[in-house]
Scaffold this motif. Structure first.
Motif, PDB file in Angstrom:
ATOM      1  N   VAL A 349       0.831  -1.205   0.000  1.00 32.05           N
ATOM      2  CA  VAL A 349       0.000   0.000   0.000  1.00 32.05           C
ATOM      3  C   VAL A 349       0.868   1.258   0.000  1.00 32.05           C
ATOM      4  N   ASP A 350       1.966   1.225   0.763  1.00 33.63           N
ATOM      5  CA  ASP A 350       2.801   2.429   0.808  1.00 33.63           C
ATOM      6  C   ASP A 350       3.479   2.707  -0.539  1.00 33.63           C
ATOM      7  N   GLN A 351       3.720   1.653  -1.334  1.00 34.69           N
ATOM      8  CA  GLN A 351       4.253   1.862  -2.679  1.00 34.69           C
ATOM      9  C   GLN A 351       3.210   2.524  -3.591  1.00 34.69           C
ATOM     10  N   LEU A 352       1.953   2.092  -3.480  1.00 31.56           N
ATOM     11  CA  LEU A 352       0.891   2.723  -4.269  1.00 31.56           C
ATOM     12  C   LEU A 352       0.724   4.187  -3.890  1.00 31.56           C
ATOM     13  N   THR A 353       0.764   4.460  -2.597  1.00 30.03           N
ATOM     14  CA  THR A 353       0.630   5.840  -2.122  1.00 30.03           C
ATOM     15  C   THR A 353       1.767   6.702  -2.662  1.00 30.03           C
ATOM     16  N   LEU A 354       2.984   6.162  -2.598  1.00 26.27           N
ATOM     17  CA  LEU A 354       4.137   6.896  -3.102  1.00 26.27           C
ATOM     18  C   LEU A 354       4.037   7.102  -4.608  1.00 26.27           C
ATOM     19  N   ALA A 355       3.538   6.095  -5.330  1.00 28.16           N
ATOM     20  CA  ALA A 355       3.396   6.224  -6.784  1.00 28.16           C
ATOM     21  C   ALA A 355       2.429   7.336  -7.143  1.00 28.16           C
ATOM     22  N   ALA A 356       1.268   7.380  -6.488  1.00 26.54           N
ATOM     23  CA  ALA A 356       0.295   8.435  -6.776  1.00 26.54           C
ATOM     24  C   ALA A 356       0.890   9.811  -6.496  1.00 26.54           C
ATOM     25  N   LYS A 357       1.661   9.905  -5.423  1.00 26.48           N
ATOM     26  CA  LYS A 357       2.298  11.178  -5.080  1.00 26.48           C
ATOM     27  C   LYS A 357       3.323  11.574  -6.133  1.00 26.48           C
ATOM     28  N   ALA A 358       4.127  10.609  -6.575  1.00 25.77           N
ATOM     29  CA  ALA A 358       5.167  10.906  -7.568  1.00 25.77           C
ATOM     30  C   ALA A 358       4.574  11.258  -8.922  1.00 25.77           C
ATOM     31  N   TYR A 359       3.569  10.504  -9.371  1.00 32.22           N
ATOM     32  CA  TYR A 359       2.930  10.811 -10.646  1.00 32.22           C
ATOM     33  C   TYR A 359       2.290  12.199 -10.605  1.00 32.22           C
ATOM     34  N   ARG A 360       1.674  12.520  -9.473  1.00 29.53           N
ATOM     35  CA  ARG A 360       1.038  13.834  -9.345  1.00 29.53           C
ATOM     36  C   ARG A 360       2.104  14.930  -9.379  1.00 29.53           C
ATOM     37  N   ALA A 361       3.260  14.684  -8.778  1.00 28.82           N
ATOM     38  CA  ALA A 361       4.337  15.676  -8.794  1.00 28.82           C
ATOM     39  C   ALA A 361       4.873  15.860 -10.215  1.00 28.82           C
ATOM     40  N   LEU A 362       4.943  14.799 -11.003  1.00 26.53           N
ATOM     41  CA  LEU A 362       5.363  14.930 -12.390  1.00 26.53           C
ATOM     42  C   LEU A 362       4.388  15.779 -13.196  1.00 26.53           C
ATOM     43  N   MET A 363       3.102  15.586 -12.939  1.00 22.77           N
ATOM     44  CA  MET A 363       2.084  16.361 -13.643  1.00 22.77           C
ATOM     45  C   MET A 363       2.148  17.843 -13.288  1.00 22.77           C
ATOM     46  N   ALA A 364       2.660  18.162 -12.117  1.00 17.94           N
ATOM     47  CA  ALA A 364       2.728  19.559 -11.671  1.00 17.94           C
ATOM     48  C   ALA A 364       3.873  20.331 -12.305  1.00 17.94           C
ATOM     49  N   LEU A 365       4.770  19.624 -13.010  1.00 15.55           N
ATOM     50  CA  LEU A 365       5.867  20.316 -13.682  1.00 15.55           C
ATOM     51  C   LEU A 365       5.361  21.013 -14.945  1.00 15.55           C
ATOM     52  N   SER A 366       6.228  21.745 -15.593  1.00 13.39           N
ATOM     53  CA  SER A 366       5.807  22.450 -16.808  1.00 13.39           C
ATOM     54  C   SER A 366       6.821  22.233 -17.920  1.00 13.39           C
TER      55      SER A 366
END
Length: 366
Positions: A349-366
């Motif tokens: 579960v902690d890997q899934l949580t980290l993945a969602a956080k990382a993917y969201r951080a990638l989307m926040a870039l420009s």
């Protein structure tokens, strides 16, 4: 997602499983305000893109997760019933790669609500990765070109332990056939055994071909060669007129399928009756196809608390297909390869949580 049986039809799955999951994902995306497009393969099959478009001229970031899974034969858990125990989620595809797909989609629906969205972002759900990578090949041929001029890159979701993978091995597979002459086994001299021909081919392969496969890459490890399937003969009292083997050659970055097959032919030159077909190459993923995207992603690694050290993997992914077509690629996803394809497949579960956080951080870039 786990509840939908998407076992690849090549491994005993039903033909409509991946389409059913795509329909379900489309429904979820619609409820969250995401748009959808289908990119056809052949017949009725299509890849699915769920996306949020911030502006018509904005750069694109694509993320890839495949819909299909391997077989459920021999599993010791209910394959299509997601169960949690001690922080682990069990079920077929949890690790490879419905976990990645779920985390990507969860990040995308959150990103779509952001007033500061600068990128156009899409999650591409592809078909048939576990067999012939037909989904990625079709998208690379027919869909990718429209994104390339403004494409930051494609993040491929595979179980990397949330470590960025910037190089992978490739492969070339083929079938080798020997043909003999059938005869009654009471008089073998009247026939010619195809099995005996293949035995000689296997001996030559093991003695002369495998020892020369010694190339090594600093990130992806060693090249490899093996024969993993053999089939021949029809019944015990007939000299066999047919036998085949299926061979697997793993390529490190810098090697090519063409050269590997030239070396094969040289080893088997004294066995001129052999036939070869079903040649199936996937190129290695070199660091050069990942370096710009890896550098661009650095702020997201920091924001998500990831180790930004680029690593390598011995397996192959859709990323090789996209890189060959001109895209920058990064392989990044929750879970570890040792948990995939197993009798009790799971992802933490902690890997899934980290993945969602990382993917969201990638989307926040420009």
């Amino acid at each position: 997602m786990v509840a939908v049986d998407t076992v690849n039809p090549h491994y005993g799955g039903t033909a409509g499983g991946q389409a059913e999951l795509a329909r379900q994902l489309t429904d979820w995306g619609r409820q969250w305000g995401l748009r959808s497009r289908e990119f056809p393969l052949t017949g009725q099959d299509s890849n699915l893109l769920l996306f949020h478009e911030s502006a018509p001229d904005a750069p694109w970031l694509l993320l890839d997760s495949h819909l299909d899974t391997v077989s459920v034969a021999g599993m010791s858990i209910a394959p299509f019933e997601l169960t949690e125990k001690a922080g682990h989620l069990y079920g077929r595809g949890t690790c490879d790669t419905k976990g990645s797909g779920a985390a990507m989609l969860w990040a995308l629906q959150d990103y779509a609500r952001s007033p500061r969205a600068a990128l156009n972002v899409g999650v591409l759900f592809t078909r048939d990765e576990e067999s012939t990578m037909a989904g990625a090949r079709a998208f690379a041929r027919q869909g990718l070109a429209e994104f390339l001029p403004r494409l930051r890159g494609i993040v491929v979701g595979e179980p990397t332990g949330m470590h960025p993978v910037i190089a992978t091995n490739g492969l070339v597979r083929w079938r080798t056939i020997a043909r003999g002459v059938a005869a009654h086994s009471s008089n073998p001299s009247k026939g010619r055994s195809a099995i005996s021909e293949i035995v000689r081919a296997v001996a030559a392969f093991e003695k002369h071909y495998v020892p020369q496969v010694t190339a090594h890459h600093r990130l992806t490890g060693r090249a490899a060669a093996s024969i993993n399937v053999i089939a021949g003969g029809s019944q015990v009292n007939i000299i066999p007129d047919y036998c085949e083997i299926h061979c697997d050659r793993r390529l490190i970055p810098g090697e090519t399928a063409e050269v590997a097959l030239v070396h094969r032919d040289a080893v088997w030159a004294e066995l001129p009756g052999l036939e070869h077909d079903m040649v199936y190459p996937i190129p290695p993923l070199p660091e050069s196809a990942c370096e710009r995207l890896h550098q661009w992603a650095a702020p997201a690694y920091t924001a998500a608390g990831l180790d930004s050290t680029g690593r390598g993997a011995a397996y192959v992914t859709n990323g090789s297909i996209y890189a060959e077509a001109g895209a920058q690629v990064l392989v990044l996803g929750p879970g570890h390869a040792a948990q995939a394809h197993t009798h009790n497949e799971w992802v933490a579960v902690d890997q899934l949580t980290l993945a969602a956080k990382a993917y969201r951080a990638l989307m926040a870039l420009s």
